[in-house]
Design a protein around this motif. Sequence first.
Motif, short mmCIF file in Angstrom:
data_model
loop_
_atom_site.label_atom_id
_atom_site.label_comp_id
_atom_site.label_asym_id
_atom_site.label_seq_id
_atom_site.Cartn_x
_atom_site.Cartn_y
_atom_site.Cartn_z
N SER A 37 -21.10 32.16 8.31
CA SER A 37 -22.25 31.40 7.82
C SER A 37 -21.88 29.95 7.56
O SER A 37 -22.64 29.04 7.88
N LEU A 38 -20.72 29.73 6.97
CA LEU A 38 -20.28 28.36 6.70
C LEU A 38 -20.06 27.60 8.00
O LEU A 38 -20.49 26.45 8.14
N ARG A 39 -19.43 28.25 8.97
CA ARG A 39 -19.19 27.60 10.26
C ARG A 39 -20.51 27.22 10.93
O ARG A 39 -20.66 26.11 11.46
N LEU A 40 -21.51 28.12 10.88
CA LEU A 40 -22.80 27.83 11.49
C LEU A 40 -23.52 26.69 10.77
O LEU A 40 -24.14 25.85 11.42
N ARG A 41 -23.43 26.66 9.45
CA ARG A 41 -24.05 25.56 8.71
C ARG A 41 -23.41 24.23 9.07
O ARG A 41 -24.09 23.23 9.27
N LEU A 42 -22.09 24.21 9.15
CA LEU A 42 -21.41 22.98 9.52
C LEU A 42 -21.76 22.55 10.94
O LEU A 42 -21.97 21.37 11.22
N ARG A 43 -21.83 23.53 11.85
CA ARG A 43 -22.18 23.21 13.23
C ARG A 43 -23.60 22.65 13.32
O ARG A 43 -23.86 21.70 14.06
N ASN A 44 -24.53 23.21 12.53
CA ASN A 44 -25.90 22.70 12.52
C ASN A 44 -25.98 21.27 11.98
O ASN A 44 -26.92 20.54 12.30
N GLY A 46 -23.73 19.15 12.76
CA GLY A 46 -23.01 18.36 13.75
C GLY A 46 -21.52 18.26 13.49
O GLY A 46 -20.85 17.39 14.05
N LEU A 47 -20.98 19.15 12.63
CA LEU A 47 -19.56 19.12 12.30
C LEU A 47 -18.87 20.32 12.92
O LEU A 47 -19.21 21.46 12.63
N SER A 48 -17.90 20.08 13.77
CA SER A 48 -17.14 21.15 14.39
C SER A 48 -15.83 21.34 13.64
O SER A 48 -15.19 20.38 13.25
N ASN A 49 -15.44 22.59 13.45
CA ASN A 49 -14.18 22.84 12.77
C ASN A 49 -13.03 23.09 13.75
O ASN A 49 -11.90 23.23 13.33
N LEU A 50 -13.32 23.15 15.03
CA LEU A 50 -12.27 23.48 16.00
C LEU A 50 -11.16 22.44 16.06
O LEU A 50 -9.99 22.78 16.14
N ASP A 51 -11.53 21.16 16.03
CA ASP A 51 -10.51 20.11 16.09
C ASP A 51 -9.60 20.18 14.87
O ASP A 51 -8.39 20.05 14.97
N GLY A 52 -10.20 20.40 13.72
CA GLY A 52 -9.42 20.50 12.49
C GLY A 52 -8.52 21.72 12.47
O GLY A 52 -7.37 21.65 12.03
N ARG A 53 -9.03 22.85 12.97
CA ARG A 53 -8.22 24.07 13.02
C ARG A 53 -7.04 23.89 13.96
O ARG A 53 -5.92 24.30 13.65
N ALA A 54 -7.29 23.30 15.11
CA ALA A 54 -6.22 23.09 16.09
C ALA A 54 -5.15 22.17 15.51
O ALA A 54 -3.95 22.42 15.65
N ALA A 55 -5.58 21.10 14.85
CA ALA A 55 -4.62 20.17 14.25
C ALA A 55 -3.84 20.85 13.12
O ALA A 55 -2.64 20.64 12.98
N ALA A 56 -4.52 21.67 12.35
CA ALA A 56 -3.86 22.33 11.22
C ALA A 56 -2.78 23.31 11.68
O ALA A 56 -1.67 23.32 11.13
N ILE A 57 -3.07 24.12 12.71
CA ILE A 57 -2.05 25.08 13.16
C ILE A 57 -0.88 24.35 13.81
O ILE A 57 0.27 24.72 13.60
N ARG A 58 -1.15 23.28 14.52
CA ARG A 58 -0.05 22.51 15.12
C ARG A 58 0.83 21.90 14.03
O ARG A 58 2.06 21.89 14.14
N HIS A 59 0.21 21.41 12.99
CA HIS A 59 0.97 20.84 11.87
C HIS A 59 1.81 21.93 11.19
O HIS A 59 2.99 21.70 10.87
N LEU A 60 1.24 23.10 10.96
CA LEU A 60 1.98 24.20 10.35
C LEU A 60 3.16 24.63 11.23
O LEU A 60 4.23 24.95 10.72
N LEU A 61 2.94 24.66 12.54
CA LEU A 61 3.99 25.09 13.45
C LEU A 61 5.14 24.10 13.53
O LEU A 61 6.24 24.45 13.96
N GLN A 62 4.92 22.88 13.10
CA GLN A 62 6.01 21.91 13.02
C GLN A 62 6.86 22.14 11.78
O GLN A 62 7.99 21.68 11.69
#
Length: 101
Positions: A37-44, A46-62
């Motif tokens: 529900s939160l993801r859908l509200r953010l998408r509505n 105009g905010l995508s969480n995919l870029d942030g998720r991708a950046a976060a996992i890459r940062h953690l993997l470092q």
Amino acid sequence: MLTNYLDNRLNLNSAANARNRSLFPGRRAGQHLTTTSLRLRLRNLGLSNLDGRAAAIRHLLQQAPAPVVADMLGYSTTTATRIAFETGTTWQRYAADKNGR
């Protein structure tokens, strides 16, 4: 912006849910908003969480080995290892635990 949101949170109109202390209250009394529900509200909005998720996992993997990050986030070890390789952080010298992982 945050204080305005706190003063106007949704799903607090019912008597059973009026005292919900969740930052993102759900429709059921005392429950928080589901991640979907939160993801859908953010998408509505105009905010995508995919870029942030991708950046976060890459940062953690470092900072930690792929199997550790995979266990923390519920990813498969294969996926986390692939992302780590793409990021350039393989942790190949990381000592395995006593189970050989």
